[in-house]
Design an enzyme around this catalytic site. Structure first.
Site, mmCIF file in Angstrom:
data_model
loop_
_atom_site.group_PDB
_atom_site.id
_atom_site.type_symbol
_atom_site.label_atom_id
_atom_site.label_comp_id
_atom_site.label_asym_id
_atom_site.label_seq_id
_atom_site.Cartn_x
_atom_site.Cartn_y
_atom_site.Cartn_z
ATOM 1 N N TRP A 1 53.479 41.847 -17.480
ATOM 2 C CA TRP A 1 52.791 42.614 -18.173
ATOM 3 C C TRP A 1 53.226 43.353 -19.458
ATOM 4 C CZ3 TRP A 1 48.252 45.396 -18.031
ATOM 5 C CH2 TRP A 1 48.102 46.824 -18.837
ATOM 6 N N ASN B 1 52.518 46.393 -22.561
ATOM 7 C CA ASN B 1 51.552 47.330 -23.457
ATOM 8 C C ASN B 1 52.223 47.682 -24.741
ATOM 9 O OD1 ASN B 1 52.437 48.890 -20.835
ATOM 10 N ND2 ASN B 1 51.851 50.485 -22.282
ATOM 11 N N ASP B 2 52.223 48.937 -25.117
ATOM 12 C CA ASP B 2 52.621 49.269 -26.554
ATOM 13 C C ASP B 2 53.764 48.627 -27.057
ATOM 14 O OD1 ASP B 2 51.004 51.148 -25.171
ATOM 15 O OD2 ASP B 2 52.451 52.975 -25.460
ATOM 16 N N GLN C 1 56.592 47.790 -24.198
ATOM 17 C CA GLN C 1 56.333 48.664 -22.738
ATOM 18 C C GLN C 1 56.119 47.153 -22.056
ATOM 19 O OE1 GLN C 1 55.938 52.269 -21.989
ATOM 20 N NE2 GLN C 1 57.618 51.700 -23.007
HETATM 21 C C1 FRU Z 1 49.993 54.268 -24.546
HETATM 22 C C2 FRU Z 1 50.768 54.845 -23.190
HETATM 23 C C3 FRU Z 1 51.953 55.865 -23.944
HETATM 24 C C4 FRU Z 1 52.988 55.687 -22.962
HETATM 25 C C5 FRU Z 1 52.942 54.314 -22.574
HETATM 26 C C6 FRU Z 1 53.335 53.955 -21.067
HETATM 27 O O1 FRU Z 1 49.355 53.065 -23.968
HETATM 28 O O2 FRU Z 1 50.054 55.381 -22.409
HETATM 29 O O3 FRU Z 1 51.334 57.009 -24.134
HETATM 30 O O4 FRU Z 1 54.285 56.219 -23.371
HETATM 31 O O5 FRU Z 1 51.620 53.809 -22.795
HETATM 32 O O6 FRU Z 1 53.236 52.632 -20.712
#
Ligand code: FRU
Length: 449
Positions: free
Chosen positions: A21, A23-24, A40
């Site tokens: 996975w 994310n950011d 992330q």
């Molecule tokens: C945004 C978020 C951030 C946080 C991160 C956690 O997508 O929720 O605010 O730091 O992802 O994975």
């Protein structure tokens, strides 16, 4: 794994995690000729989980090499997650800032989730010599402990430090909420990048209930705010959280930010979230964001991954509006081909850059994905290439652009990005199972060199 999600190659021009996975984007920075992209990452599974910072490097923002995990939980204060943050260069070192998450109670059935959302967040940092070596055990420092005064910040939802240097001082913006009802952005200031003082906050009713991943920077003399507020749309579908941007005012001396009530969407497709920006070697403001994917895909070798990054975009201002065009490094990787060969390239699942101008009522179909100009707006419809995923938008549109629109469409197996009028608007959609049909007006097609 459904057949739809099966793929036989990896995206070429879009960043994806090696497996599992992402994310950011975090800590995006160009240093000594190298771009570092942290992100992330849950290294254990294809779903969100205990957050680490994955790491990749690139010379051109297009070809990425995976590195080992940069940041991971080691301290009591970050034991449940190293959340999003940013990087700066100082004294020939890299300073990394992140949000440290500690659950107050764990979900008994999944210890990687908090029970009833009971967690608290502080801000922490780590200095690295080169952005490759991280001392997660001895190098971390908590710089802003949990703030328990709701008038200043929210103990749980205050996160995602974005740090920059201006007028010989360091500034940090943090996303937060006021009582879980109103988005707010906090400003901190520091002389040395390590000791931080609270300066001010900006609360906004129109920016949803919680702000995530704020970013503040200047283009020429104009400040631009970018952030990802949660809860700005309430149409019952997924992703009420969307990234927005606005021309902002920032009083550097006072450390005070003011935002207009109205904003633009950074991308009109609905999957784009949590962008982060930094400068490239020519001073362009480069932005990369997470493209949310509702289910994993599997590569030929059986490795599954979920989440990808959009193409690097360049932020600009035109006619008082913020623009996002694709970075020139991406364009340089493409060369024009004969139009008759396009279907073949679609079959080969080659990344394509398609250019066309649509007039009112005209349509274009790429592998089942439909684009049309309707009532002056560019409409993207993924109904035929988004499988049976309920609860997600299948059709999105830009604001009105007029009777015709120039489109630069970057197509790859799991992502279509439509740049309208050289970045006036962008509309991107995650797709699954793109076919090899092509119908409609096309002026130019380019493939990877
Ligand atoms: C945004 C978020 C951030 C946080 C991160 C956690 O997508 O929720 O605010 O730091 O992802 O994975």
């Amino acid at each position: 794994m459904s057949k739809q999600g099966k793929r036989d190659f990896r995206p070429n021009i879009h960043f994806t995690p090696e497996k599992n996975w992402n994310n950011d984007p975090n800590g995006l920075i160009y240093i000594d000729g190298i771009w570092h992209l942290y992100y992330q990452h849950n290294p254990n599974d294809v779903v969100w989980g205990p957050m680490h910072w994955g790491h990749a490097v690139s010379e051109d923002l297009v070809h990425w090499e995976h590195k080992k995990i940069a940041l991971f939980p080691t301290k009591s204060y970050d034991r449940n997650g190293v959340f999003s943050g940013s990087a700066i260069e100082k004294d020939e070192k890299l300073y990394f800032y992140y949000s440290a998450v500690r659950y107050l109670e764990q979900d008994e059935e999944n210890i990687h989730l908090s029970k009833n959302d009971q967690f608290e967040t502080s801000q922490a940092m780590l200095i690295s010599e080169d952005g490759e070596k991280f001392d997660n055990w001895n190098g971390k420092k908590q710089i802003i402990p949990v703030i328990r005064d709701e008038e200043i910040a929210d103990a749980r939802d205050t996160r995602d430090p974005k740090v920059w240097k201006e007028d010989e001082k360091y500034y940090m913006v943090l996303g937060s909420t006021y009582h879980g009802k109103q988005a707010r952005v906090l400003i901190f200031e520091s002389e040395d990048g390590e000791n931080w003082n609270y300066k001010s906050q900006c609360r906004k009713e129109t920016y949803g209930h919680t702000m995530e991943c704020p970013d503040l920077f200047k283009i020429r003399e104009q400040y631009i705010f970018v952030g990802s507020p949660m809860g700005i749309q309430n149409d019952g579908l997924e992703y009420a959280n969307q990234s927005v941007c606005a021309l902002a005012k920032f009083d550097v001396k006072a450390g005070e930010l003011s935002l207009p009530d109205e904003y633009q969407m950074v991308d009109y497709g609905g999957d784009f979230y949590a962008p982060q920006s930094n400068l490239d070697k020519d001073g362009r403001r480069v932005m990369i964001a997470w493209m949310r994917m509702p289910k994993p895909v599997e590569s030929k070798d059986g490795i599954q991954w979920t989440g990808m990054m959009c193409l690097p975009r360049v932020v600009g201002i035109k006619n008082g509006q913020v623009t996002f065009d694709v970075h020139p490094n991406v364009k340089e990787n493409f060369e024009e081909i004969d139009l008759t060969k396009v279907v073949l390239k679609l079959k080969e699942k080659q990344p394509l850059w398609i250019t066309t101008t649509l007039s009112e009522g005209e349509e274009l179909e790429i592998g089942g994905y439909e684009i049309r100009l309707e009532d002056g707006a560019v409409v993207g419809n993924r109904g035929r290439v988004f499988a049976d995923l309920e609860g997600y938008h299948v059709e999105n549109q830009t604001p009105k652009v007029g009777k015709s629109a120039k489109l630069d469409i970057f197509v790859e197996e799991n992502l279509i990005e439509i740049f309208v009028n050289d970045g006036q608007y962008v509309l991107s959609h995650v797709v699954y199972g793109l076919g090899d049909t092509l119908n409609g007006k096309i002026q130019k097609v380019r493939v990877l060199k």
